[in-house]
Design a protein around this motif. Structure first.
Motif, PDB file in Angstrom:
ATOM      1  N   MET A 320      -5.958  -8.566   9.353  1.00  0.00           N
ATOM      2  CA  MET A 320      -4.800  -7.719   9.618  1.00  0.00           C
ATOM      3  C   MET A 320      -3.500  -8.459   9.307  1.00  0.00           C
ATOM      4  SD  MET A 320      -3.800  -5.798  13.085  1.00  0.00           S
ATOM      5  CE  MET A 320      -5.096  -4.686  13.538  1.00  0.00           C
ATOM      6  N   PRO A 321      -3.389  -9.002   8.084  1.00  0.00           N
ATOM      7  CA  PRO A 321      -2.201  -9.796   7.788  1.00  0.00           C
ATOM      8  C   PRO A 321      -0.907  -8.981   7.842  1.00  0.00           C
ATOM      9  CG  PRO A 321      -3.494  -9.445   5.810  1.00  0.00           C
ATOM     10  CD  PRO A 321      -4.291  -8.903   6.942  1.00  0.00           C
ATOM     11  N   GLU A 322      -1.034  -7.658   7.751  1.00  0.00           N
ATOM     12  CA  GLU A 322       0.163  -6.824   7.791  1.00  0.00           C
ATOM     13  C   GLU A 322       0.660  -6.592   9.212  1.00  0.00           C
ATOM     14  OE1 GLU A 322       1.506  -4.394   4.876  1.00  0.00           O
ATOM     15  OE2 GLU A 322       1.255  -6.478   4.274  1.00  0.00           O
ATOM     16  N   GLY A 323      -0.248  -6.680  10.173  1.00  0.00           N
ATOM     17  CA  GLY A 323       0.141  -6.464  11.558  1.00  0.00           C
ATOM     18  C   GLY A 323      -0.140  -5.063  12.073  1.00  0.00           C
ATOM     19  N   ILE A 324       0.030  -4.894  13.379  1.00  0.00           N
ATOM     20  CA  ILE A 324      -0.329  -3.633  14.032  1.00  0.00           C
ATOM     21  C   ILE A 324       0.609  -2.498  13.650  1.00  0.00           C
ATOM     22  CG2 ILE A 324      -0.448  -2.454  16.263  1.00  0.00           C
ATOM     23  CD1 ILE A 324      -1.413  -5.042  17.480  1.00  0.00           C
ATOM     24  N   LEU A 325       1.920  -2.734  13.776  1.00  0.00           N
ATOM     25  CA  LEU A 325       2.860  -1.629  13.554  1.00  0.00           C
ATOM     26  C   LEU A 325       2.779  -1.056  12.141  1.00  0.00           C
ATOM     27  CD1 LEU A 325       6.045  -2.456  15.635  1.00  0.00           C
ATOM     28  CD2 LEU A 325       4.251  -0.785  16.068  1.00  0.00           C
ATOM     29  N   PRO A 326       2.740  -1.887  11.105  1.00  0.00           N
ATOM     30  CA  PRO A 326       2.577  -1.319   9.761  1.00  0.00           C
ATOM     31  C   PRO A 326       1.271  -0.535   9.612  1.00  0.00           C
ATOM     32  CG  PRO A 326       3.355  -3.560   9.606  1.00  0.00           C
ATOM     33  CD  PRO A 326       3.015  -3.327  11.040  1.00  0.00           C
ATOM     34  N   SER A 327       0.196  -1.025  10.277  1.00  0.00           N
ATOM     35  CA  SER A 327      -1.065  -0.287  10.198  1.00  0.00           C
ATOM     36  C   SER A 327      -0.934   1.077  10.862  1.00  0.00           C
ATOM     37  CB  SER A 327      -2.182  -1.076  10.876  1.00  0.00           C
ATOM     38  OG  SER A 327      -2.233  -2.373  10.354  1.00  0.00           O
ATOM     39  N   LEU A 328      -0.268   1.095  12.021  1.00  0.00           N
ATOM     40  CA  LEU A 328      -0.058   2.368  12.711  1.00  0.00           C
ATOM     41  C   LEU A 328       0.787   3.312  11.856  1.00  0.00           C
ATOM     42  CD1 LEU A 328       0.625   1.481  16.452  1.00  0.00           C
ATOM     43  CD2 LEU A 328      -1.347   2.642  15.468  1.00  0.00           C
ATOM     44  N   ASN A 329       1.809   2.739  11.247  1.00  0.00           N
ATOM     45  CA  ASN A 329       2.673   3.553  10.400  1.00  0.00           C
ATOM     46  C   ASN A 329       1.891   4.158   9.240  1.00  0.00           C
ATOM     47  OD1 ASN A 329       5.186   3.729  11.537  1.00  0.00           O
ATOM     48  ND2 ASN A 329       5.826   1.725  10.759  1.00  0.00           N
ATOM     49  N   ARG A 330       0.955   3.343   8.714  1.00  0.00           N
ATOM     50  CA  ARG A 330       0.157   3.845   7.602  1.00  0.00           C
ATOM     51  C   ARG A 330      -0.723   4.995   8.065  1.00  0.00           C
ATOM     52  NH1 ARG A 330      -1.753  -0.980   4.891  1.00  0.00           N
ATOM     53  NH2 ARG A 330       0.487  -1.225   4.705  1.00  0.00           N
ATOM     54  N   LEU A 331      -1.194   4.866   9.313  1.00  0.00           N
ATOM     55  CA  LEU A 331      -2.005   5.928   9.892  1.00  0.00           C
ATOM     56  C   LEU A 331      -1.179   7.211   9.966  1.00  0.00           C
ATOM     57  CD1 LEU A 331      -4.918   5.516  10.947  1.00  0.00           C
ATOM     58  CD2 LEU A 331      -3.978   5.718  13.245  1.00  0.00           C
ATOM     59  N   LEU A 332       0.076   7.066  10.426  1.00  0.00           N
ATOM     60  CA  LEU A 332       0.966   8.221  10.507  1.00  0.00           C
ATOM     61  C   LEU A 332       1.255   8.773   9.119  1.00  0.00           C
ATOM     62  CD1 LEU A 332       3.625   7.252  13.209  1.00  0.00           C
ATOM     63  CD2 LEU A 332       1.842   8.990  13.362  1.00  0.00           C
ATOM     64  N   ASP A 333       1.307   7.865   8.145  1.00  0.00           N
ATOM     65  CA  ASP A 333       1.582   8.279   6.771  1.00  0.00           C
ATOM     66  C   ASP A 333       0.582   9.311   6.273  1.00  0.00           C
ATOM     67  OD1 ASP A 333       3.873   7.145   6.008  1.00  0.00           O
ATOM     68  OD2 ASP A 333       2.992   5.317   5.179  1.00  0.00           O
ATOM     69  N   ARG A 334      -0.639   9.175   6.775  1.00  0.00           N
ATOM     70  CA  ARG A 334      -1.697  10.095   6.317  1.00  0.00           C
ATOM     71  C   ARG A 334      -1.353  11.532   6.665  1.00  0.00           C
ATOM     72  NH1 ARG A 334      -7.232   7.279   7.676  1.00  0.00           N
ATOM     73  NH2 ARG A 334      -6.964   5.405   6.433  1.00  0.00           N
ATOM     74  N   LEU A 335      -0.590  11.679   7.768  1.00  0.00           N
ATOM     75  CA  LEU A 335      -0.211  13.020   8.189  1.00  0.00           C
ATOM     76  C   LEU A 335       0.828  13.619   7.253  1.00  0.00           C
ATOM     77  CD1 LEU A 335       0.153  12.417  12.019  1.00  0.00           C
ATOM     78  CD2 LEU A 335      -1.740  13.510  10.828  1.00  0.00           C
ATOM     79  N   ARG A 336       1.520  12.718   6.583  1.00  0.00           N
ATOM     80  CA  ARG A 336       2.610  13.175   5.727  1.00  0.00           C
ATOM     81  C   ARG A 336       2.056  13.972   4.566  1.00  0.00           C
ATOM     82  NH1 ARG A 336       5.876   7.657   6.487  1.00  0.00           N
ATOM     83  NH2 ARG A 336       6.863   8.280   8.414  1.00  0.00           N
ATOM     84  N   PRO A 337       2.781  15.050   4.167  1.00  0.00           N
ATOM     85  CA  PRO A 337       2.261  15.958   3.144  1.00  0.00           C
ATOM     86  C   PRO A 337       2.024  15.286   1.807  1.00  0.00           C
ATOM     87  CG  PRO A 337       4.545  16.458   3.694  1.00  0.00           C
ATOM     88  CD  PRO A 337       4.081  15.467   4.692  1.00  0.00           C
ATOM     89  N   SER A 338       2.962  14.495   1.326  1.00  0.00           N
ATOM     90  CA  SER A 338       2.685  13.818   0.057  1.00  0.00           C
ATOM     91  C   SER A 338       3.367  12.468   0.066  1.00  0.00           C
ATOM     92  CB  SER A 338       3.172  14.652  -1.126  1.00  0.00           C
ATOM     93  OG  SER A 338       4.532  14.408  -1.325  1.00  0.00           O
ATOM     94  N   ALA A 339       2.745  11.567  -0.629  1.00  0.00           N
ATOM     95  CA  ALA A 339       3.193  10.192  -0.565  1.00  0.00           C
ATOM     96  C   ALA A 339       4.581  10.010  -1.173  1.00  0.00           C
ATOM     97  CB  ALA A 339       2.202   9.280  -1.271  1.00  0.00           C
ATOM     98  N   THR A 340       4.971  10.957  -2.015  1.00  0.00           N
ATOM     99  CA  THR A 340       6.238  10.764  -2.708  1.00  0.00           C
ATOM    100  C   THR A 340       7.433  11.213  -1.868  1.00  0.00           C
ATOM    101  OG1 THR A 340       5.769  12.846  -3.771  1.00  0.00           O
ATOM    102  CG2 THR A 340       5.425  10.859  -5.075  1.00  0.00           C
ATOM    103  N   SER A 341       7.160  11.896  -0.767  1.00  0.00           N
ATOM    104  CA  SER A 341       8.280  12.419  -0.001  1.00  0.00           C
ATOM    105  C   SER A 341       9.135  11.285   0.552  1.00  0.00           C
ATOM    106  CB  SER A 341       7.787  13.294   1.139  1.00  0.00           C
ATOM    107  OG  SER A 341       7.002  12.517   2.004  1.00  0.00           O
TER     108      SER A 341
END
Lengths: 365, 292
Positions: A320-341
């Motif tokens: 987990m070299p990126e850390g917890i918060l970035p991982s959580l954020n990435r998890l939230l990112d999945r909810l986002r409609p499209s990556a380009t937004s």
């Protein structure tokens, strides 16, 4: 304009709502944490739990102070304990020898350490990676050596007693509570400073250094000055955290003040929480700090906490070299409609942005 | 004058041990860009194994090398293949520092757990023996430790210079991409390089155990000077490390006369600091050493 075309593909339908929800979750988490931290002393914890609270907040201050260098530039310093130790001793010496008032001493000590960090940064920031880390490690080892041996001034291995700023008539639980809030205040100041740098041109330059230092340099960012500036800021805040801790704890021993372990705690906490995020180090401090206190209370003075720390650090680095918060954020990112937004800033973007801004300032197109 | 010669001789003996350990340390960096903080922790581990071996069997600690050298070699290959190889190339150096740091902490903790924090010392029939040369009194254990380091260093030199594997290793140090292009299996080289590095720690640890009081956190005492040596010598350069080790070891020993034991140690850090200011890539390393 590149930016316009990049933001254009946002799917309008539904996207803002989801984004608002994500933003809401994030704000809620921060507000919850803030309220939790502020209310904690009012829930009537005993003096011991209260002191653990102060220790964890102190770790949070140290880790956040460390993250000015580590997070922005990617330079991993294993020797930041040199700055907390120097801060602590500077506060103690100013009070005892120069009879400065404790709070003035706290600020003066941080300024003194910041000044001292200029030549140190000058030598160690000229090299990257391995040499920098080795230099930082050497820094804390030499401080330990000096403060242990120079007993006329520092008290040597016998340590140094720092007078309590609130006087002896203030009882221990009250003492803990006041220092708890003082640490909260220091942490808030540091977070605001980190946030401000994060959003500034200076911050963009630093992050460009983190991604690709050569490219950053070739784009006209004064990389060395930027690194040195943020190193001094980091030393200032880390020293202040060390000084505040010294005022609370009231006793300094070189073995603990200039300990490689303290420096590695800062790195572990920041990495675990996420060095690229504002609250990462503080979150890491809460987790690791709690774990340290737990192991100490549970296993006393066996070396078990070293094994636990070693394994935890190893796991974080490997998985987990990126850390917890970035991982959580990435998890939230999945909810986002499209990556380009929402566009992630890439290394080149950062470099270009900062270079353009630098160029603007100097009046070149 | 006698004191000077005495210190000089002791400095050379100490410098030999530093040279062996620093050579191992610089090998990891040269082949893999790995900063191996745990090197001195393995050194102390080997010292403990030698102590344990002698205390339990009554045999000479040198015999423990028959087991520890191959064991450490295998552990080294294992650590490289299983842990280090997992790290991303882009952040390899930084992350390797933290990973090997974690290994060092774990070893220190386990040593404290198994052997307790009590200080240990090997008792040998020749522990107190010494002889005199040119007015300098030399303890037999110190001479054996030096001889051990010299033999190991010579073996390392032989492996690097005369074997085919050594050739691939040196090629990888010079330019790993080019080495891979000409058909050298750089992954294999990295693993074996790591194993050889750890094997030198096994020899160094045994040499150390002959003549020192050992305790689990002793490795922090060693890592600072060793790291200073490899930076001053130029990261990745084995001859540079050996030269810097000898010069710094002798300086440390000579400075003990006017400065005392503790302050003399600062020489490592003073020279490190000066080197970084005036010659950031060290005295033997290429420009490359600055980058990683």
């Amino acid at each position: 304009m590149r930016n316009a075309s990049d933001t254009a593909p946002t799917t309008d339908t539904g996207a803002p709502t989801v984004l608002r929800v994500i933003r809401g979750i994030q704000i809620l988490a921060v507000v919850g944490a803030v309220v939790g931290v502020l209310v904690f002393p009012l829930t009537g914890p005993g003096p011991f739990i209260m002191s653990v609270g102060v220790v964890i907040l102190s770790y949070a201050c140290m880790a956040t102070g460390w993250n000015f260098v580590g997070g922005f530039t990617g330079y991993i310093s294993l020797g930041h304990a040199a700055f907390t130790g120097l801060g602590g001793y500077a506060v103690g010496l100013l009070i005892l020898r120069a009879e400065v008032s404790p709070w003035l001493a706290l600020v003066l000590a941080a300024v003194i350490v910041a000044v001292l960090s200029i030549p140190i940064g000058f030598a160690s920031l000229r090299v990257r990676g391995a040499s920098f880390v080795i230099m930082s490690l050497a820094l804390v080892l030499i401080m330990l050596l000096v403060f242990q041996s120079w007993s006329d001034v520092t008290g040597g291995s016998n340590g140094m007693r720092v007078p309590r700023p609130f006087g002896p008539e203030v009882l221990r639980p009250e003492q803990h509570e006041r220092f708890y809030y003082l640490h909260v205040a220091l942490l808030v100041i540091m977070l605001l400073a980190w946030w401000a740098i994060d959003r500034s041109r200076f911050g963009a330059g630093l992050k460009a250094i983190r991604e690709d230092e050569d490219k950053a340099q070739s784009l006209g960012i004064p990389t060395f000055n930027y690194k040195l500036a943020v190193y001094v800021i980091s030393a200032f805040f880390t020293a202040m955290a060390g000084g505040l801790y010294a005022l609370w704890f009231g006793f300094l021993d070189p073995i603990f003040q200039f300990s490689i372990l303290t420096g590695s705690y800062m790195v572990l906490m920041s990495l675990l929480g996420g060095i690229r995020s504002l609250f990462g180090p503080a979150l890491g401090a809460a987790i690791v700090g709690y774990a340290i206190e737990f192991f100490k209370a549970q296993y006393g003075d066996t070396q078990f906490h070293l094994v636990a720390l070693g394994l935890l650090l190893g796991l974080v680095v490997l998985f987990m070299p990126e850390g917890i918060l970035p991982s959580l954020n990435r998890l939230l990112d999945r909810l986002r409609p499209s990556a380009t937004s929402i566009r992630e800033e890439s290394a080149e973007d950062l470099a270009t942005k900062s270079a353009v801004l630098v160029g603007d300032k100097e009046g070149t197109p | 004058m006698d004191l000077f010669i005495q210190s000089l001789v002791l400095g050379i003996l100490l410098g030999g041990l530093y040279a062996l350990l620093a050579a191992g340390l610089t090998l990891y960096f040269g082949v893999m860009r790995v900063v191996m903080i745990a090197h001195s922790a393995f050194l102390i581990l080997a010292a403990y194994l030698a102590w344990w071996f002698t205390t339990n069997t009554g045999l000479d600690p040198l015999l423990s090398l028959v087991v520890t050298v191959p064991l450490f070699f295998v552990v080294g290959v294992f650590v490289q293949r299983v842990l280090i190889a997992r790290l991303k190339p882009a952040t390899l150096t930084m992350m390797s520092v933290l990973l090997t740091f974690a290994i060092a902490l774990t070893i220190e903790g386990l040593l404290g757990f198994v052997f307790s924090g009590t200080q240990r010392r090997i008792q040998l029939p020749y522990s107190g023996a010494s002889f005199e040369v040119f007015g300098a009194r030399i303890a037999v254990v110190k001479l054996i430790a030096f001889a051990l380091a010299a033999v190991a260093l010579a073996a390392l030199y032989f492996v690097l210079k005369a074997t085919r594997f050594g050739q691939s290793l040196r090629a990888t140090i010079q330019n790993s991409e080019a080495a891979a292009l000409v058909g050298i299996d750089t992954k294999k080289v990295a693993g074996y390089g790591f194993g050889i590095g750890l094997a030198t720690a096994a020899v160094g640890g045994t040499a150390l155990a002959l003549d020192a009081t050992i305790y689990p956190s002793l490795h922090w005492h060693w890592i600072g000077p060793l790291m200073a040596i490899i930076v001053v010598g130029g990261l990745g350069s084995v001859p540079g490390a050996a030269a810097a080790a000898m010069v710094l070891g002798v300086s440390q020993s000579l400075l003990q006369i006017p400065m005392g034991t503790t302050w003399a140690q600062t020489i490592f850090y003073i020279v490190l600091f000066a080197t970084l200011v005036f010659r950031p890539h060290g005295f033997f390393g290429g420009r490359l050493a600055q980058r990683f």
